[in-house]
Design a protein around this motif. Structure first.
Motif, mmCIF file in Angstrom:
data_model
loop_
_atom_site.group_PDB
_atom_site.id
_atom_site.type_symbol
_atom_site.label_atom_id
_atom_site.label_comp_id
_atom_site.label_asym_id
_atom_site.label_seq_id
_atom_site.Cartn_x
_atom_site.Cartn_y
_atom_site.Cartn_z
ATOM 1 N N VAL A 321 0.840 -1.195 0.000
ATOM 2 C CA VAL A 321 0.000 0.000 0.000
ATOM 3 C C VAL A 321 0.875 1.245 0.000
ATOM 4 C CG1 VAL A 321 -1.801 1.245 1.244
ATOM 5 C CG2 VAL A 321 -1.773 -1.265 1.275
ATOM 6 N N VAL A 322 0.570 2.176 -0.885
ATOM 7 C CA VAL A 322 1.264 3.460 -0.935
ATOM 8 C C VAL A 322 0.269 4.558 -0.600
ATOM 9 C CG1 VAL A 322 2.575 5.074 -2.357
ATOM 10 C CG2 VAL A 322 2.882 2.609 -2.675
ATOM 11 N N VAL A 323 0.561 5.337 0.440
ATOM 12 C CA VAL A 323 -0.335 6.409 0.875
ATOM 13 C C VAL A 323 0.270 7.761 0.508
ATOM 14 C CG1 VAL A 323 -1.259 4.994 2.753
ATOM 15 C CG2 VAL A 323 0.685 6.484 3.196
ATOM 16 N N GLU A 324 -0.548 8.784 0.559
ATOM 17 C CA GLU A 324 -0.127 10.115 0.122
ATOM 18 C C GLU A 324 0.560 10.896 1.245
ATOM 19 O OE1 GLU A 324 -0.326 11.500 -2.931
ATOM 20 O OE2 GLU A 324 -1.118 9.599 -3.706
ATOM 21 N N ALA A 325 1.678 11.497 0.923
ATOM 22 C CA ALA A 325 2.365 12.412 1.848
ATOM 23 C C ALA A 325 2.067 13.848 1.421
ATOM 24 C CB ALA A 325 3.861 12.152 1.851
ATOM 25 N N THR A 326 2.412 14.809 2.273
ATOM 26 C CA THR A 326 2.111 16.223 2.004
ATOM 27 C C THR A 326 3.354 17.073 2.204
ATOM 28 O OG1 THR A 326 -0.136 15.879 2.839
ATOM 29 C CG2 THR A 326 0.609 18.166 2.602
ATOM 30 N N LEU A 327 3.571 17.987 1.274
ATOM 31 C CA LEU A 327 4.680 18.927 1.400
ATOM 32 C C LEU A 327 4.261 20.101 2.277
ATOM 33 C CD1 LEU A 327 7.427 18.559 -0.090
ATOM 34 C CD2 LEU A 327 6.731 20.424 -1.573
#
Length: 334
Positions: A321-327
């Protein structure tokens, strides 16, 4: 449900408490027949020795070991806590094992398997490289949290992570877009098959996007601790004082670098911009507030437990599973 003690096991096996203790401690002074008899009783009752081999506790369901690679990593500590918070309603017991970032988590896994009769693992902050050969024969669920394990040969390994390469590319791209060319990268070994090596590749991608080549002399291998980063930064800037930006592969490293810069008379971000990675709570309140790639701790934890539970309870196939990161662009980048 009855909670058995070492005395109960001794009684069932028809041996002394001392003999059970010797078996638990893997002492050589127990004959083979006696050892097998004691171990059979333990196996039939689904028992494991406690950490000090002073007693026995019954395990109702599975026993999962969470192995955390790094004692002084606030992000991994927060992630482990979040994982534990989500295990309360699961029919499994969880134990935690913290090891040094230079230690071997897979040898640790084998030790726990032998000592505790573990039935599953969560590796937090792991480095799945050639060392995984040590656990390649284990047919039990294991989840790598924070690193994508899809490339491994482990048939029972799942993973939950962000796209480290893409996020590092984006962060380094911001530094380049703001005119920085003499950028230092503070990280770990560039040859290891973990999320940190993916971040290094992301930095190189950003330079390539800009038609540039990363200066390898500005790569700094450091321990992921405040002191380790601080010491490395002081040594590095004594030689490369013209560096105008730092991409640090963790917030802890970024904060150690910032402290070192301040101590040698450089201002952040006026003289040197600093970009971190992980999105720790401390970074929001640090002076200056830290620009960072924020990993979604709650989602990483939730997905890790969900994937593991599916494998333990429903014999589901491993998923990656790949989840979203935030800048998060804050005060530490000019």
């Amino acid at each position: 449900m009855k909670i058995y003690t070492i005395k109960d096991i001794a009684q069932k096996a028809g041996v002394s408490v001392t003999t059970v203790s010797r078996v638990l401690n893997h002492r050589p002074d127990v004959n083979k027949a006696t050892r097998e008899k004691v171990e059979k009783v333990m196996a039939e009752c689904h028992f494991v020795g406690n950490a000090n081999a002073r007693g026995l506790k019954q395990v109702d369901g599975d026993l999962v070991a969470i192995i955390i690679r790094g004692h002084q990593n606030p992000f991994l500590n927060a992630l482990t806590e979040a994982i534990l918070q989500r295990t309360k309603d699961i029919n499994a017991a969880f134990i935690t094992e913290y090891i040094d970032e230079k230690a071997d988590e897979f040898q640790t896994a084998l030790r726990l398997l032998h000592e505790k009769r573990v039935t599953g693992f969560i590796f937090v902050g792991s480095r799945p490289d050639e060392r995984t050969q040590a656990i390649s024969s284990l047919e039990m669920p294991m989840v790598f949290t924070t690193v994508n394990a899809a490339h491994t040969q482990l048939t029972h390994a799942a993973s939950v992570s962000i796209d480290d390469r893409a996020m590092a590319r984006e962060a380094a791209g911001i530094l380049l877009s703001r005119g920085h060319r003499k950028i230092a990268v503070f990280g770990a070994s560039r040859t290891d098959g973990d999320n940190l090596s993916q971040r290094y590749k992301g930095v190189k991608d950003a330079f390539h996007d800009a038609g540039l080549t990363f200066d390898e002399s500005r790569y700094v291998e450091t321990r992921f601790s405040l002191k380790g980063a601080y010491d490395c930064a002081r040594e590095f800037f004594a030689k490369k004082g013209d560096t105008t930006a730092v991409f640090a592969m963790s917030d802890t490293v970024a904060m150690g670098v910032i402290r070192a810069l301040q101590d040698i008379g450089k201002r952040v971000p006026d003289d040197v911009s600093v970009f971190g990675f992980d999105g720790t709570e401390t970074g929001k309140y640090f002076i200056p507030r830290l620009s960072t790639v924020e990993q979604p701790v709650a989602e990483l934890a939730e997905q890790s437990v969900l994937v593991l539970t599916d494998m333990l309870e429903h014999q589901a196939s491993p998923r990656h599973v790949v989840v979203e990161a935030t800048l998060r662009l804050r005060e530490s980048v000019k």
